[in-house]
Design a protein around this motif. Structure first.
Motif, PDB file in Angstrom:
ATOM      1  N   GLY A  49       0.827  -1.200   0.000  1.00  0.00           N
ATOM      2  CA  GLY A  49       0.000   0.000   0.000  1.00  0.00           C
ATOM      3  C   GLY A  49       0.854   1.239   0.000  1.00  0.00           C
ATOM      4  O   GLY A  49       2.083   1.186   0.116  1.00  0.00           O
ATOM      5  N   TYR A  50       0.184   2.391  -0.139  1.00  0.00           N
ATOM      6  CA  TYR A  50       0.900   3.674  -0.152  1.00  0.00           C
ATOM      7  C   TYR A  50       1.439   4.021   1.229  1.00  0.00           C
ATOM      8  O   TYR A  50       2.371   4.818   1.339  1.00  0.00           O
ATOM      9  CB  TYR A  50      -0.031   4.799  -0.612  1.00  0.00           C
ATOM     10  CG  TYR A  50      -0.616   4.649  -1.999  1.00  0.00           C
ATOM     11  CD1 TYR A  50      -0.120   3.711  -2.904  1.00  0.00           C
ATOM     12  CD2 TYR A  50      -1.682   5.445  -2.404  1.00  0.00           C
ATOM     13  CE1 TYR A  50      -0.672   3.578  -4.167  1.00  0.00           C
ATOM     14  CE2 TYR A  50      -2.237   5.327  -3.665  1.00  0.00           C
ATOM     15  CZ  TYR A  50      -1.741   4.397  -4.546  1.00  0.00           C
ATOM     16  OH  TYR A  50      -2.293   4.271  -5.790  1.00  0.00           O
ATOM     17  N   PHE A  51       0.809   3.504   2.268  1.00  0.00           N
ATOM     18  CA  PHE A  51       1.247   3.630   3.659  1.00  0.00           C
ATOM     19  C   PHE A  51       1.479   5.091   4.035  1.00  0.00           C
ATOM     20  O   PHE A  51       0.578   5.912   3.976  1.00  0.00           O
ATOM     21  CB  PHE A  51       2.475   2.759   3.902  1.00  0.00           C
ATOM     22  CG  PHE A  51       2.824   2.531   5.352  1.00  0.00           C
ATOM     23  CD1 PHE A  51       1.825   2.325   6.284  1.00  0.00           C
ATOM     24  CD2 PHE A  51       4.140   2.500   5.783  1.00  0.00           C
ATOM     25  CE1 PHE A  51       2.136   2.097   7.626  1.00  0.00           C
ATOM     26  CE2 PHE A  51       4.467   2.279   7.116  1.00  0.00           C
ATOM     27  CZ  PHE A  51       3.462   2.075   8.038  1.00  0.00           C
ATOM     28  N   GLN A  52       2.714   5.437   4.368  1.00  0.00           N
ATOM     29  CA  GLN A  52       2.999   6.781   4.856  1.00  0.00           C
ATOM     30  C   GLN A  52       3.194   7.803   3.745  1.00  0.00           C
ATOM     31  O   GLN A  52       3.208   9.000   4.017  1.00  0.00           O
ATOM     32  CB  GLN A  52       4.258   6.767   5.740  1.00  0.00           C
ATOM     33  CG  GLN A  52       4.138   5.905   6.986  1.00  0.00           C
ATOM     34  CD  GLN A  52       3.323   6.571   8.077  1.00  0.00           C
ATOM     35  OE1 GLN A  52       2.485   7.425   7.816  1.00  0.00           O
ATOM     36  NE2 GLN A  52       3.562   6.184   9.312  1.00  0.00           N
ATOM     37  N   GLY A  53       3.362   7.337   2.507  1.00  0.00           N
ATOM     38  CA  GLY A  53       3.505   8.276   1.403  1.00  0.00           C
ATOM     39  C   GLY A  53       4.734   7.973   0.568  1.00  0.00           C
ATOM     40  O   GLY A  53       5.419   6.958   0.763  1.00  0.00           O
ATOM     41  N   PRO A  54       5.038   8.831  -0.400  1.00  0.00           N
ATOM     42  CA  PRO A  54       6.183   8.603  -1.287  1.00  0.00           C
ATOM     43  C   PRO A  54       7.463   8.330  -0.508  1.00  0.00           C
ATOM     44  O   PRO A  54       7.787   9.022   0.456  1.00  0.00           O
ATOM     45  CB  PRO A  54       6.263   9.912  -2.073  1.00  0.00           C
ATOM     46  CG  PRO A  54       4.849  10.406  -2.113  1.00  0.00           C
ATOM     47  CD  PRO A  54       4.275  10.041  -0.776  1.00  0.00           C
ATOM     48  N   GLY A  55       8.167   7.295  -0.964  1.00  0.00           N
ATOM     49  CA  GLY A  55       9.411   6.911  -0.315  1.00  0.00           C
ATOM     50  C   GLY A  55       9.229   6.067   0.917  1.00  0.00           C
ATOM     51  O   GLY A  55      10.211   5.591   1.505  1.00  0.00           O
ATOM     52  N   LEU A  56       8.003   5.862   1.352  1.00  0.00           N
ATOM     53  CA  LEU A  56       7.765   5.125   2.588  1.00  0.00           C
ATOM     54  C   LEU A  56       6.478   4.309   2.461  1.00  0.00           C
ATOM     55  O   LEU A  56       5.554   4.424   3.263  1.00  0.00           O
ATOM     56  CB  LEU A  56       7.683   6.072   3.779  1.00  0.00           C
ATOM     57  CG  LEU A  56       8.062   5.481   5.149  1.00  0.00           C
ATOM     58  CD1 LEU A  56       9.540   5.110   5.175  1.00  0.00           C
ATOM     59  CD2 LEU A  56       7.768   6.471   6.260  1.00  0.00           C
ATOM     60  N   GLY A  57       6.430   3.492   1.389  1.00  0.00           N
ATOM     61  CA  GLY A  57       5.288   2.616   1.203  1.00  0.00           C
ATOM     62  C   GLY A  57       5.300   1.475   2.190  1.00  0.00           C
ATOM     63  O   GLY A  57       6.171   1.378   3.067  1.00  0.00           O
ATOM     64  N   PHE A  58       4.330   0.559   2.038  1.00  0.00           N
ATOM     65  CA  PHE A  58       4.172  -0.523   3.001  1.00  0.00           C
ATOM     66  C   PHE A  58       5.221  -1.614   2.843  1.00  0.00           C
ATOM     67  O   PHE A  58       5.472  -2.392   3.763  1.00  0.00           O
ATOM     68  CB  PHE A  58       2.784  -1.145   2.861  1.00  0.00           C
ATOM     69  CG  PHE A  58       1.958  -1.046   4.102  1.00  0.00           C
ATOM     70  CD1 PHE A  58       2.461  -1.450   5.325  1.00  0.00           C
ATOM     71  CD2 PHE A  58       0.671  -0.564   4.058  1.00  0.00           C
ATOM     72  CE1 PHE A  58       1.702  -1.367   6.480  1.00  0.00           C
ATOM     73  CE2 PHE A  58      -0.112  -0.470   5.200  1.00  0.00           C
ATOM     74  CZ  PHE A  58       0.405  -0.870   6.413  1.00  0.00           C
ATOM     75  N   GLY A  59       5.818  -1.715   1.667  1.00  0.00           N
ATOM     76  CA  GLY A  59       6.792  -2.761   1.436  1.00  0.00           C
ATOM     77  C   GLY A  59       6.158  -4.066   1.003  1.00  0.00           C
ATOM     78  O   GLY A  59       4.945  -4.184   0.835  1.00  0.00           O
ATOM     79  N   SER A  60       6.989  -5.073   0.833  1.00  0.00           N
ATOM     80  CA  SER A  60       6.580  -6.383   0.327  1.00  0.00           C
ATOM     81  C   SER A  60       6.280  -7.311   1.506  1.00  0.00           C
ATOM     82  O   SER A  60       7.110  -7.482   2.397  1.00  0.00           O
ATOM     83  CB  SER A  60       7.704  -6.964  -0.539  1.00  0.00           C
ATOM     84  OG  SER A  60       7.415  -8.287  -0.919  1.00  0.00           O
ATOM     85  N   TRP A  61       5.086  -7.913   1.495  1.00  0.00           N
ATOM     86  CA  TRP A  61       4.643  -8.815   2.556  1.00  0.00           C
ATOM     87  C   TRP A  61       4.247 -10.165   1.943  1.00  0.00           C
ATOM     88  O   TRP A  61       3.634 -10.206   0.883  1.00  0.00           O
ATOM     89  CB  TRP A  61       3.420  -8.243   3.284  1.00  0.00           C
ATOM     90  CG  TRP A  61       3.676  -6.988   4.061  1.00  0.00           C
ATOM     91  CD1 TRP A  61       3.985  -5.760   3.553  1.00  0.00           C
ATOM     92  CD2 TRP A  61       3.641  -6.841   5.480  1.00  0.00           C
ATOM     93  NE1 TRP A  61       4.149  -4.845   4.572  1.00  0.00           N
ATOM     94  CE2 TRP A  61       3.932  -5.479   5.763  1.00  0.00           C
ATOM     95  CE3 TRP A  61       3.366  -7.707   6.541  1.00  0.00           C
ATOM     96  CZ2 TRP A  61       3.979  -4.981   7.065  1.00  0.00           C
ATOM     97  CZ3 TRP A  61       3.410  -7.200   7.836  1.00  0.00           C
ATOM     98  CH2 TRP A  61       3.715  -5.865   8.087  1.00  0.00           C
ATOM     99  N   LYS A  62       4.586 -11.251   2.637  1.00  0.00           N
ATOM    100  CA  LYS A  62       4.205 -12.576   2.137  1.00  0.00           C
ATOM    101  C   LYS A  62       2.687 -12.685   1.979  1.00  0.00           C
ATOM    102  O   LYS A  62       2.183 -13.125   0.947  1.00  0.00           O
ATOM    103  CB  LYS A  62       4.698 -13.664   3.097  1.00  0.00           C
ATOM    104  CG  LYS A  62       6.192 -13.940   3.072  1.00  0.00           C
ATOM    105  CD  LYS A  62       6.518 -15.106   3.979  1.00  0.00           C
ATOM    106  CE  LYS A  62       8.029 -15.314   4.118  1.00  0.00           C
ATOM    107  NZ  LYS A  62       8.653 -15.730   2.871  1.00  0.00           N
TER     108      LYS A  62
END
Length: 697
Positions: free
Chosen positions: A314-327
Motif C-alpha cells: 500500500g501507499y502507507f505513509q507516502g512517497p518513499g515510505l510505502g508498506f513494502g513487500s509482505w508474504k
C-alpha cells in the motif's frame, strides 16, 4: 470565508471541513509553535518526519485553519496567540482582540477556537458567538534574484509565515492544543465538475446511507456527493482527517493522506492493463482507480529500498515510505486477479517473498505456494515454480512441524485476515489458515508432479491435502448455522456459531472441491444474515473490541464470495458487492485499509493493493465468472441488468489476449470464441480473440 463578527461556512459545520490535524506540544520555554505549512518526509520505516515547507506542492497547508486551545488561566495567567495576521490576548478570564473584549464567566478551563485564513478570522470562546478579528497590515515584499538585467528591481509579496505562536505566561495551564487544516466548503473545481457530470443519472446500487449512480456517489444526509464526470476522473473532497503521529493505541494506528487534491485523474499507462467498460461511469472509474493502485504500488514512488518493481502492500505513509513487500499481502493480491492483470510484477513479487518480505502471521508458510501455482495457471509459465522450488518445498516442512495428526489440521492461532491478536475461540485452528495450508499441500503435490520437477514427495503432500480437506469439511461445518465456523468441533467458535469472514471466503473460493459445493448457497445466505452491513461484509461480526479489525469491512476478503455467487448464479450478490466497494473507492478516491461497518467511514492507510485487487476480482471472477485451471479458462457470469453490455478489453491469458463482452443479463451463459460456440478457452490459445458471453435467465 469569513467577515469580522460572522462565520460564513454556509450550512456546513467547520468541523466537517477538517482535512488534517496537528497536536501542539510546548517548547522548552512553554510556548506552542502552530504549524501552518510543513512537509512530510520519510523517516526510519515505519515512521515519518515533519520538515519545514519548501514552497512546492509537496507542502501540507490549507485554505483555512482552526486553532483549538483548551487552557486554565487561573486568575491572572496569560495567553498570547499570533497566527497569520491575527493577534488574540487572554489575561485571566478576559479575552481581548482589536474589535472587542470578552469576559468569560465562571472558573476553570476555557476553550478558545480561532478560525482564520489569510484575510479574515473569528474567535469563539466556550462555543459562544464568534467575535471577528482585524488583520494586521502586512506590506512586506522580497527582492527577486536579478539573474538578468531586465528583472532587476522586481519584488514579490513575502510568503506568509509557516508557523504561528502561542505564548503562555503566569499560571496558565494548557490542557490541550490542536491546529486543523480546513478545506473549502465548495470549490470552483467542484462546481465545474458538477456541471460536467450533469445529473447523477441511472442508479446502480443504494443502501440507507448512500446512492451509487452513473455519475456520482451521494451520501444520504451529509456531505457533498463524489462526482464522476468520466471514467478516468473523480472529484470528491478529502473525507478523512490526516494524522502525522501515531495514535495512543497499541495497534499502530494513524490515518494518512497521499493525494490531497479533491480531483483524481487516472495516470494508468496505456496498454499496461485490461480495460473495463460498463454503462456506469462510477463503476468504471473505481476499476480504473484499482488499476492505478496496482501501477503506483509497483513504481519507485512507494517502494522501499531494493523493492522497485515489486508490489508494495500500500501507499502507507507516502512517497518513499510505502508498506513494502509482505508474504501475506503479495500472495492474496496475486490470487485476487493480480496474476491475470499484472503477471510480470506478480512474478517478481512472488519470487521475492520466498526469501524476503515481511511475515508476521500464522499463514506465512500457507500462502506463497498457492499464489505461485495460480500464476502458472494464469500465465502458463513454469519458470517461477522452477526458480522457487527449493523454498516452496521447504514451506511444506514448516507446515509439517505444525501438523496435528490427531486433528488432521495444522496449528494456526490466527486467521489469514489477522496479524494482531490470537483467536482462542477457534481452538488454535483458525479456518482460513487451515484452508490455505491444505491448498499448499495440494498445489505442492501438483507442482512436484510436473515432469520438470518430479519430486517424490508429491504423493505424501497429496495425501496430506486430502486428510486436511476431509478434516475441514467434517469439523468446521455447523449444520445448525448453515456455514463453516472459524474454529472446529470442540472450539468455542463451533459451539457459538462464530463467523470469521476470511475463513468463510476461503471455504467458498473453490479450494474445498466438489464436496463443498452443496454448501455454497447456504454459506452465502449465512453471510447475509450474520455478517453483511450496508458497506460490505464485516470481518469479525462477533467481536466487540476497539481495534481496526473489529466493526470493520476489509474489502479484499469479498472476492471469494463473488466467485461463489457466480458459480451458483447469484447475480444480485455480485451486483451488491461491486456497488458497496465502488461507493467507498469513489468517495475516498483510494482504497483505504479499513472501513467502519457502522458508519462507512474509511481510515488508516491509503492505496491498499489487496483491496484494489479485491475490486478487480469482483468484476473478473464475479461479474464475468472467470475461472482457470490446467485445462483452460471458463466463464460462469452472474450478470444483473445493469451490466448488460459490459466489456473487458485486452485481458491477457497465457499467450492469448481476450476481448470479452457480456450480452444480456442472467446467470446462464453461452460462450462464443471468435463466433464459434465453446465450453472453454484452451491453454494453448495464442493471439487476440473475441469472447462473447450471451446471457439468459
Amino acid at each position: 470565508m469569513m467577515t469580522p463578527g460572522a462565520m460564513t461556512f454556509g450550512r456546513t459545520s467547520p468541523t466537517s471541513l477538517r482535512v488534517w490535524e496537528r497536536r501542539l506540544e510546548p517548547a522548552a520555554d512553554g510556548s506552542l509553535t502552530v504549524p501552518l505549512r510543513f512537509r512530510v518526509v520519510p523517516g526510519s520505516w515505519p515512521d515519518i518526519e515533519l520538515a519545514g515547507p519548501d514552497g512546492t506542492r509537496a507542502d501540507v497547508a490549507a485554505v483555512m485553519y482552526e486553532l483549538r486551545v483548551l487552557c486554565d488561566p487561573g486568575a491572572r495567567g496569560t495567553l498570547d496567540i499570533r497566527v497569520g495576521r491575527f493577534d488574540i490576548g487572554l489575561v485571566g478570564r478576559t479575552l481581548t482582540t482589536d474589535l472587542g473584549v470578552v469576559e468569560v464567566p465562571g472558573s476553570g478551563p476555557i476553550e478558545i477556537g480561532v478560525f482564520f485564513d489569510g484575510d479574515a478570522a473569528a474567535v469563539v470562546v466556550d462555543g459562544g458567538e464568534p467575535l471577528g478579528l482585524l488583520a494586521l497590515e502586512d506590506s512586506s515584499t522580497t527582492a527577486v534574484a536579478p539573474v538578468t538585467p531586465n528583472i532587476a528591481g522586481f519584488r514579490t509579496a513575502t510568503r506568509p509565515p509557516a508557523n504561528g505562536r502561542v505564548a503562555i505566561g503566569g499560571a496558565t495551564e494548557v490542557l490541550e492544543a490542536k491546529i486543523y487544516g480546513l478545506r473549502e466548503a465548495e470549490t470552483s473545481l467542484y462546481r465545474n465538475a458538477a456541471r460536467a457530470s450533469g445529473a447523477p443519472g441511472r442508479p446502480f446500487w443504494s443502501e440507507a446511507g448512500y446512492i451509487v449512480s452513473d455519475a456520482s456517489v451521494a451520501v444520504v444526509g451529509g456531505g457533498p456527493p463524489a462526482l464522476v464526470p468520466d471514467c478516468r476522473t473523480i472529484v470528491s473532497p478529502v473525507r478523512v482527517i490526516e494524522e502525522f503521529v501515531w495514535r495512543d493505541t497499541a495497534y499502530g494506528d494513524m490515518t494518512r493522506v497521499v493525494d490531497r487534491s479533491e480531483m483524481w485523474r487516472s495516470v494508468v499507462e496505456p496498454g499496461r492493463f485490461p480495460t473495463f467498460t460498463s454503462s456506469f461511469r462510477s463503476i468504471d472509474a473505481a476499476f480504473e482507480l484499482a488499476l492505478e493502485t496496482f501501477q503506483r504500488n509497483s513504481s519507485d514512488e512507494f517502494s522501499l529500498p531494493g523493492e522497485t518493481g515489486l508490489w508494495s502492500a500500500g501507499y502507507f505513509q507516502g512517497p518513499g515510505l510505502g508498506f513494502g513487500s509482505w508474504k501475506r499481502d503479495t500472495s492474496h493480491i496475486a490470487l485476487r486477479a493480480g496474476n491475470l492483470i499484472d503477471p510480470q510484477v506478480a512474478r517478481a513479487s512472488l519470487a521475492h517473498v520466498g526469501h524476503a518480505g515481511f511475515d508476521n502471521g500464522s499463514d506465512g508458510a500457507s500462502l506463497p505456494a498457492v499464489a505461485i501455482w495460480d500464476h502458472f495457471l494464469a500465465t502458463g509459465d513454469e519458470s517461477l515454480i522452477h526458480d522457487t522450488w527449493r523454498w516452496l518445498a521447504a514451506s511444506a516442512s514448516l507446515l509439517d512441524e505444525r501438523f496435528d495428526e490427531g486433528r488432521g489440521l495444522v496449528l494456526a492461532a490466527q486467521s489469514t485476515s489477522n496479524d494482531l491478536f490470537d483467536e482462542p475461540e477457534a481452538g488454535g485452528y483458525a479456518l482460513s489458515t487451515e484452508i490455505y495450508s491444505m491448498e499448499t499441500y495440494r498445489v505442492l503435490a501438483a507442482m512436484g508432479s510436473l515432469p520438470a520437477i518430479g519430486d517424490p514427495r508429491a504423493q505424501r503432500w497429496s495425501e496430506r491435502a486430502t486428510t486436511m480437506r476431509r478434516a475441514i469439511l467434517a469439523q468446521y461445518w455447523n449444520s445448525e448455522r448453515g456455514y463453516f465456523t472459524s474454529g472446529p468441533i470442540g472450539s468455542e467458535s463451533h459451539k457459538r456459531g462464530l463467523w470469521e469472514t476470511s475463513g468463510s471466503e476461503a471455504a467458498v473460493w473453490g479450494f474445498l472441491g466438489a464436496e463443498a459445493e452443496s454448501c455454497t448457497e447456504s454459506v452465502l445466505a449465512g453471510m447475509r444474515h450474520v455478517a453483511m452491513s450496508q458497506y460490505g461484509v464485516v470481518l469479525f461480526p462477533y467481536k466487540d473490541a476497539d481495534n481496526h479489525f473489529c466493526h470493520s469491512v476489509w474489502y479484499c476478503w469479498q472476492a471469494g464470495f463473488a466467485r461463489a455467487a457466480a458459480r451458483v448464479g447469484d447475480a444480485s450478490l455480485v451486483h451488491q458487492l461491486i456497488g458497496q466497494q465502488a461507493r467507498t473507492a469513489v468517495l475516498y478516491k483510494t482504497f483505504y485499509e479499513v472501513t467502519d461497518a457502522r458508519t462507512g467511514e474509511s481510515w488508516r492507510w491509503p492505496g491498499q493493493l489487496w483491496h484494489a485487487a479485491g475490486f478487480v476480482s469482483l468484476v473478473l471472477f464475479g461479474l464475468f465468472g472467470i475461472r482457470y485451471d490446467q485445462d483452460g479458462m471458463t466463464f460462469s457470469p452472474a450478470v444483473s441488468p445493469e451490466f448488460d453490455g459490459a466489456r473487458i478489453y485486452g485481458l491477457r491469458y497465457r499467450a492469448a489476449v481476450l476481448d470479452i463482452e457480456i450480452r444480456g443479463h442472467g446467470s446462464r451463459c453461452e460462450t462464443t470464441f471468435d463466433g464459434d460456440r465453446v465450453e472453454q478457452v484452451s491453454t494453448d490459445c495464442t493471439g487476440r480473440h473475441s469472447v462473447v458471453l450471451t446471457m439468459t435467465m
